[in-house]
Design an enzyme around this catalytic site. Structure first.
Site, PDB file in Angstrom:
ATOM      1  CB  ALA A  57       2.543  -2.229  12.547  1.00 53.42           C
ATOM      2  CB  CYS A 106      -2.260  -1.064   2.932  1.00 53.90           C
ATOM      3  SG  CYS A 106      -1.660  -1.265   4.621  1.00 53.90           S
TER       4      CYS A 106
END
Length: 230
Positions: free
Chosen positions: A162, A178
């Site tokens: 992405a 993340c």
């Protein structure tokens, strides 16, 4: 010689709908019913939680607050932790049979990182990959610009990368993306100061992906695309 593969381009697609298509295509690839296939699209706002995500740490707001803001939250069967997808971010899902590519998942992830770094260079942005834990993807300085999370089942890959093009970066204040301790995120538009759109980036990304994965991409035939949407 590059191997033949399909390119399946979609517009802005709800994540759960795209996930169902991806799973159907991956199943077809596992059965050798279709060649390698690459999905290219954008998503409606969603935070996805990979297999290593710690929901209590990475999503500080109540679930209803994300819903109120129009952000779906979905647990998915890919590697990695929490990732945001939304309009202005270009998403690429390569569905490849690694059985014919040396069965090297790490090399596949590196190829996706290489794809992003080369695409950024096309726009005058110096990107890099990192070798640190939980740092897969691409960075510009200390700012993350692309995320990568891959699933591999029976040596067929799904999910992918992405790349932030021109999305609202304020969304990253709402969660610990993340699991990086609220590291800063950026986009091509932010780094260049130009009005870059996903339409501008699609062609360069496809070209760089083809080079990194040694693919010769052609549009997915209408009949195959129709079946994937059923």
């Amino acid at each position: 010689m590059p191997s033949g593969a399909y390119l399946y381009e979609l517009g802005v697609t709800p994540y759960r709908e795209a996930l169902a298509i991806m799973q159907e295509l991956a199943a077809a690839r596992t059965q050798q019913a279709i060649p390698d296939t690459v999905m290219l699209l954008e998503h409606e706002p969603v935070i996805t939680l990979g297999s290593r995500a710690v929901r209590s740490e990475e999503l500080p707001l109540p679930a209803e607050e994300y819903a109120r803001r129009g952000i779906d939250v979905v647990e998915v069967g890919r590697g990695g932790r929490s990732t945001y997808h939304g309009p202005g971010q270009l998403v690429c899902y390569p569905i490849l049979d690694l059985g014919a590519r040396g069965r090297d998942l790490r090399r596949h992830v590196r190829a996706l990182e290489q794809t992003v770094v080369a695409t950024l260079a096309d726009f005058g942005v110096e990107g890099r990959s990192l070798d640190a834990p939980h740092a897969s993807g691409a960075w510009v300085g200390d700012r993350k610009i692309a995320s990568i999370g891959v699933r591999c089942a029976r040596w067929v890959t799904s999910h992918g990368l992405a790349l932030n093009v021109d999305l609202d970066l304020g969304v990253y204040d709402l969660f610990d993306a993340c699991g990086l301790g609220n590291a800063p995120f950026t986009s091509i538009a932010r780094e260049t100061g130009d009005a870059v759109t996903t339409a501008d980036v699609r062609g360069p990304l496809v070209r760089r992906l083809s080079e990194a994965l040694d693919l010769e991409l052609e549009p997915l035939p209408a009949a195959e695309g129709d079946r994937a949407l059923v």
